[in-house]
Design a protein around this motif. Structure first.
Motif, short mmCIF file in Angstrom:
data_model
loop_
_atom_site.label_atom_id
_atom_site.label_comp_id
_atom_site.label_asym_id
_atom_site.label_seq_id
_atom_site.Cartn_x
_atom_site.Cartn_y
_atom_site.Cartn_z
N THR A 93 0.83 -1.20 0.00
CA THR A 93 0.00 0.00 0.00
C THR A 93 0.87 1.25 0.00
O THR A 93 2.04 1.21 0.38
N ASP A 94 0.29 2.36 -0.42
CA ASP A 94 0.96 3.65 -0.35
C ASP A 94 1.04 4.11 1.11
O ASP A 94 0.43 3.48 1.99
N PRO A 95 1.73 5.21 1.39
CA PRO A 95 1.81 5.70 2.77
C PRO A 95 0.43 5.96 3.36
O PRO A 95 -0.48 6.43 2.66
N PHE A 96 0.28 5.66 4.64
CA PHE A 96 -0.99 5.98 5.31
C PHE A 96 -0.75 6.15 6.81
O PHE A 96 0.25 5.69 7.36
N SER A 97 -1.70 6.84 7.43
CA SER A 97 -1.71 7.00 8.89
C SER A 97 -3.08 6.55 9.39
O SER A 97 -4.09 6.81 8.73
N ALA A 134 -15.10 5.01 6.44
CA ALA A 134 -16.02 3.91 6.23
C ALA A 134 -15.48 2.65 6.92
O ALA A 134 -14.28 2.38 6.86
N PRO A 135 -16.34 1.88 7.58
CA PRO A 135 -15.88 0.70 8.33
C PRO A 135 -15.04 -0.26 7.51
O PRO A 135 -14.04 -0.80 8.00
N GLU A 136 -15.42 -0.50 6.24
CA GLU A 136 -14.66 -1.44 5.42
C GLU A 136 -13.26 -0.91 5.11
O GLU A 136 -12.29 -1.69 5.04
N ASP A 137 -13.13 0.40 4.96
CA ASP A 137 -11.81 1.00 4.73
C ASP A 137 -10.94 0.90 5.98
O ASP A 137 -9.75 0.58 5.92
N LEU A 138 -11.54 1.19 7.12
CA LEU A 138 -10.79 1.13 8.38
C LEU A 138 -10.29 -0.28 8.65
O LEU A 138 -9.14 -0.48 9.07
N ALA A 139 -11.13 -1.28 8.39
CA ALA A 139 -10.73 -2.67 8.60
C ALA A 139 -9.59 -3.06 7.67
O ALA A 139 -8.64 -3.75 8.07
N ALA A 140 -9.65 -2.59 6.42
CA ALA A 140 -8.61 -2.93 5.45
C ALA A 140 -7.26 -2.36 5.86
O ALA A 140 -6.22 -3.05 5.78
N TYR A 141 -7.24 -1.11 6.33
CA TYR A 141 -5.97 -0.50 6.70
C TYR A 141 -5.46 -0.99 8.05
O TYR A 141 -4.24 -1.04 8.27
N ALA A 142 -6.35 -1.37 8.93
CA ALA A 142 -5.91 -1.99 10.19
C ALA A 142 -5.21 -3.31 9.87
O ALA A 142 -4.15 -3.63 10.44
N HIS A 143 -5.79 -4.08 8.95
CA HIS A 143 -5.18 -5.35 8.53
C HIS A 143 -3.84 -5.11 7.84
O HIS A 143 -2.86 -5.83 8.08
N ALA A 144 -3.79 -4.09 6.99
CA ALA A 144 -2.55 -3.78 6.27
C ALA A 144 -1.43 -3.44 7.24
O ALA A 144 -0.29 -3.91 7.08
#
Length: 289
Positions: free
Chosen positions: A219-223, A249-259
């Motif tokens: 993934t690209d940089p994220f916080s 959005a919940p699905e986005d938050l879950a994806a980045y937590a997993h990442a």
């Protein structure tokens, strides 16, 4: 209305939570409006963050939605109290994009901040000289006086970490450590700063090694940000050439937590990461001598 005539991240968080609780309680907007003796339009504006409810309105709505958890009530009342507060960064607002203001507000509210940085040293770790160098390298012209303000803002953001106001966990790709994006002198100063900040009890620095292979391209940089006593991701920001995007959005938050969990598992442990950074710093000093 939130300061500046646009929803703030605090007013959006408050509105989103109230909307979720209303829907879970199977209360429609006209019924919610009756609870606070107002209009459906006001409920809609509250739930989209375009209007900030008074604390008494928050209490009445939570009563109507059956929310008895005192921690939840305290959190939402606090958001209502402070959603219009002027943060320290607003004195620089004329030099900052609105989306960057949102990012800073999230940092200021957060109890947990997690980052993935595959290109540059993240802003919360940057020295003033490094910050000035990378800001000046942007493909868009930035006036010198604005660069000075941006550097000062980055220093202001770091106070949150320096004062222990949030737990900070960052993963940096080895390329950022091994291959300077700035002059060798500035890079060595920056590596020393990372080691220094990494010794703080509230900070964890990990390096994702080259040996992790394709994981670095995940993934690209994220916080990501959490606002409770538990590190549950409640907001994510993504940086790109055009600015900063906030995901809620919940699905986005879950994806980045997993990442982040995946990156953390592939990264070196903090002690091994510090050894790698010291090795890179030592090598750079040898090359300069």
């Amino acid at each position: 209305m939130p300061a500046g005539g646009r929803p703030t991240v605090r007013s959006r968080r408050l509105g989103s939570a109230l909307r979720a609780y209303r829907q879970a309680a199977k209360v429609d907007q006209p019924q919610a409006a009756e609870v606070i003796a107002s209009s459906q339009a006001r409920i809609s504006r509250i739930e989209t963050g375009h209007a900030t409810p008074r604390v008494i309105e928050v209490r009445l709505l939570l009563d109507a939605y059956g929310i008895a958890d005192q921690d939840v009530r305290d959190k939402l009342e606090d958001l209502a109290k402070h959603s219009k507060n002027r943060g320290w960064w607003l004195e620089h607002a004329e030099h900052l994009r609105p989306d960057y203001l949102d990012h800073i507000a999230l940092e200021d509210d957060a109890t947990y901040i997690r980052e993935w940085s595959p290109v540059l040293v993240p802003g919360l770790l940057q020295t003033p000289a490094y910050a000035e160098a990378v800001i000046s390298a942007t493909p868009h012209y930035i006036a010198p006086d604005r660069i000075a303000h941006l550097v000062k803002v980055r220093a202001g953001r770091q106070a949150k970490i320096e004062e222990g106001g949030a737990t900070y966990a960052v993963i940096i790709w080895e390329a950022v450590i091994r291959h300077p994006a700035v002059s060798p002198d500035l890079h060595r100063e920056q590596l020393s700063r990372i080691l220094e900040v990494g010794e703080r009890k509230n900070v964890t620095v990990q390096v994702l090694p080259f040996s992790a292979g394709a994981v670095a391209g995940l993934t690209d940089p994220f916080s990501s940000f959490s606002f409770e006593s538990e590190p549950i991701v409640e907001a994510v920001t993504l940086e790109n050439l055009r600015g900063t995007s906030v995901l809620e959005a919940p699905e986005d938050l879950a994806a980045y937590a997993h990442a982040h969990d995946h990156l953390r598992s592939a990264a070196l442990a903090p002690d091994a990461s510090a050894l790698l950074i010291r090795s890179a710093l030592r090598r750079s000093k040898e090359d300069a001598s």
